[in-house]
Design an enzyme around this catalytic site. Structure first.
Site, short mmCIF file in Angstrom:
data_model
loop_
_atom_site.label_atom_id
_atom_site.label_comp_id
_atom_site.label_asym_id
_atom_site.label_seq_id
_atom_site.Cartn_x
_atom_site.Cartn_y
_atom_site.Cartn_z
N GLU A 36 3.90 -0.15 -6.17
CA GLU A 36 3.01 0.69 -6.96
C GLU A 36 3.42 2.13 -6.67
OE1 GLU A 36 -1.09 0.97 -5.74
OE2 GLU A 36 -1.69 1.86 -7.66
N ARG A 261 4.17 -9.07 6.69
CA ARG A 261 4.68 -7.72 6.56
C ARG A 261 5.18 -7.22 7.91
NH1 ARG A 261 -0.06 -5.34 4.55
NH2 ARG A 261 1.39 -4.04 3.40
N LYS A 271 0.04 2.86 3.83
CA LYS A 271 0.24 4.00 2.94
C LYS A 271 -0.89 4.99 3.05
CE LYS A 271 2.74 2.16 -1.04
NZ LYS A 271 2.60 1.89 -2.49
#
Length: 560
Positions: A36, A261, A271
């Site tokens: 994104e 992850r 983020k």
RNA sequence: AGCCGAGUCGUCUAAUGGUAGGACAGUGGAUUCUGGUUCCAUACGUGAGGGUUCGACUCCUUCCUCGGCUGCCA
């Protein structure tokens, strides 16, 4: 390739191998990396990029770069540009397959209509708060919305008007009609479309409604013919939904596979947190060399190869894990050792006058550019009567295992001569400000015919030829290996390392450094790997320390 | 508490019923015109109990621990 055989077979690869064996999807392998554009890519994304593009390469398949741009209120072209640059820099190629979820908005809209017509979606007019209350909790089932059984016609009409911008944000919501009592909360009539009156970085003001991730993502994969849709663990609970949306419209069905992850010690990867560090100026920007962003690592002096090797080395699994950052640094040093130009730079200069060296004389000494790579050749370095050495390389009263310079001891100047310290000049406070030494003319090049051994070797720079430089020494961003677990009542920023950046000025470097490009991979002999920063200007060079050399002497001292 | 998932050296990761191996980190040593590199050596692990089996990291079972999930974010 024999190289290929050594690559480990992790669980995703096993799935692919089996799918190929069964001729599933005609034995095609097609993956995608779907960021994104709401922030910069970090080393965690690199793991995903290497996985997706790497798998495609290994199985002769394809990998798309696709921007998942379904939320205009958070996304920006700046991020699109940086992501493209970063993936390219890492060494991957999506050929002509650069896609945007926003390119599929019309198709998504039609799928939504199809679901409404099938009685599988409805427009809800509860507000956000009411919807939350109806959702139930982890242990209690939810309650159905009073709007749940609107007629198909009414739903169609309302949805059309949502699209036409007739309602304010939050007034209505298109929801999938699944099961408000499902133990999986994601299945309790999840939102499909919300009204958002923001300008989208690609579609402008064309749309007033935007699809939700769960609704859109499977269709994005489906439209692109993705075979293996690889995502992180937190989407595991969403897989039933991924499957549901695809099945209910009868579209081609890619397989979603989740992996753990990447987490690294001494840094944060979310983020949200990285964005805060940037916005609240704890760091100098997304590409601050202390950031775990790709842009930050690049500016720090990391090579794409080292990052790729790292991603290969850590493996792919389903268990939550935190990798020791030392492993990343190992991959870095391993690569840099093979390619970095060895140069001499004195970070904390101590003046040395070689009293028996002819005044005004300058000799050019030959230096090896990289002992690990003969093809890198040699270069000439000026030597003269006054030089600088590192302050750490002299001790007036050394411990027994100190190999460096002290009164009466002899050391080698790398590529220079053997010198012996005759005395130390001090200022009024007793600080050593200069060393007086003599040299042995028979040791030119740093070698003695008589086989005499010197234990220590120092790097040096000729005073009259040296260039001034600023050197930025970087250390871990956080003081703790696990900054994600903040102490009670404290924010993660309380864990920031106040010494993560030390700026040294008045450093003295070899003349050759003036001509090297920004980003050059360097080793400052005996100190570490460095790179020329883009802040360098003609009169003032700036270098970033990428990573220090392993330092067994420091270890010995610390045990002291 | 409900659902889903995961537990192998300090940290990652292999071994899928047959010698628990590798990497990083650690330790000791050798080599070295970088106290770097390289090389050699060395210590360290299957969450717990029960069961199946000649044999269990692996299969069954009970338990324990950890992670994710209650956005109109992704």
């Amino acid at each position: 390739m024999p190289d290929e055989e050594k690559k480990p077979v992790h669980f995703i690869k096993s799935i692919i191998l089996e799918d190929i064996a069964n001729n599933k999807n005609d034995a095609r392998v097609h993956t995608r990396f779907p960021p994104e554009p709401n922030g910069y890519l970090h080393i965690g994304h690199a793991k995903s990029i290497c996985l997706n593009f790497g798998l495609a390469q290994e199985f002769n398949g394809k990998c798309n770069l696709r921007f998942d741009d379904t939320n205009p209120s958070k996304e920006d072209q700046e991020y699109v540009d940086s992501i493209i640059e970063d993936v390219k820099w890492l060494g991957f190629d999506w050929e002509d397959r650069l896609f945007f979820a926003s390119d599929y908005f019309q198709q998504f809209y039609e799928y939504a209509i199809q679901l409404i017509k099938a009685g599988l979606a409805y427009v809800d007019s509860l507000n956000a708060d009411e919807i939350r209350q109806h959702r139930g909790t982890l242990t209690e089932p939810g309650k159905e919305s009073p709007y749940r059984n609107r007629s198909v016609e009414e739903n169609l009409d309302l949805f059309e008007r949502m699209k036409n911008g007739e309602f304010e944000e939050g007034a209505h919501l298109l929801r999938a009609k699944i099961d408000m009592a499902s133990p999986n909360i994601n299945m309790r009539d999840p939102a499909m479309y919300r009204i958002v009156k923001a300008s989208h970085h690609r579609t402008g003001n064309k749309w007033c409604i935007y699809p939700m991730y769960d609704f859109a993502h499977g269709y994005e994969d489906s439209i692109e013919g993705i075979t293996h849709s690889i995502c992180t663990l937190e989407f595991e609970d969403h897989r039933p939904l991924y499957d549901w949306f695809i099945e209910k419209v009868g579209a081609y069905h890619p397989q979603q596979i989740e992996f753990a992850r990447l987490n690294l010690t001494y840094t944060v990867m979310s983020k949200r947190k990285l964005k805060r560090l940037v916005e609240e100026k704890f760091v100098c920007g997304w590409d601050d060399p202390r950031m775990p962003t790709i842009a930050g690592l690049r500016r720090r002096g990391y090579t794409p190869e080292s990052i790729r090797n790292f991603c290969e080395m850590i493996g792919v699994g389903k268990s939550e894990s935190t990798i020791d950052i030392a492993m990343l640094e190992h991959c870095l040093r391993e690569d840099l050792n093979k390619r970095a130009l060895r140069v001499m730079a004195v970070l904390r200069p101590l003046k040395v006058t070689i009293t028996n060296y002819p005044e005004g004389q300058v000799e050019m000494m030959e230096a090896v550019n990289n002992p690990e790579d003969e093809s890198a050749g040699t270069r000439q370095i000026p030597f003269s009567r006054v030089i600088y050495i590192e302050q750490d390389d002299f001790m007036e009263n050394p411990p027994k295992n100190f190999f460096r310079l002290s009164p009466g001891s002899e050391i080698r100047l790398k590529h220079g001569y053997y010198i012996t310290c005759t005395s130390a000049v001090k200022d009024s406070d007793g600080n050593v400000v200069e060393l007086l030494c003599t040299y042995d003319p028979e040791t030119r090049g740093g070698w003695s015919e008589d086989g005499r051994k010197v234990k220590g070797t120092s790097h040096w720079v000729s005073a009259q030829h040296a260039i001034d430089a600023e050197v930025r020494l970087y250390d871990h961003l956080f003081t703790t290996p696990t900054p994600d677990v903040a102490p009670e009542g404290k924010d993660f920023t309380a864990l920031l390392n106040p010494d993560s950046l030390e700026v040294l000025t008045g450093c003295k470097v070899e003349p050759v450094l003036a001509d090297l490009p920004v980003g050059a991979y360097l080793q400052f002999l005996r100190q570490g790997y460095f790179t020329k920063d883009r802040d360098s200007v003609a009169g003032k060079l700036v270098f970033n320390r990428t990573v220090s050399l392993k330092d067994t002497w420091a270890k010995v001292q610390n045990k002291g």
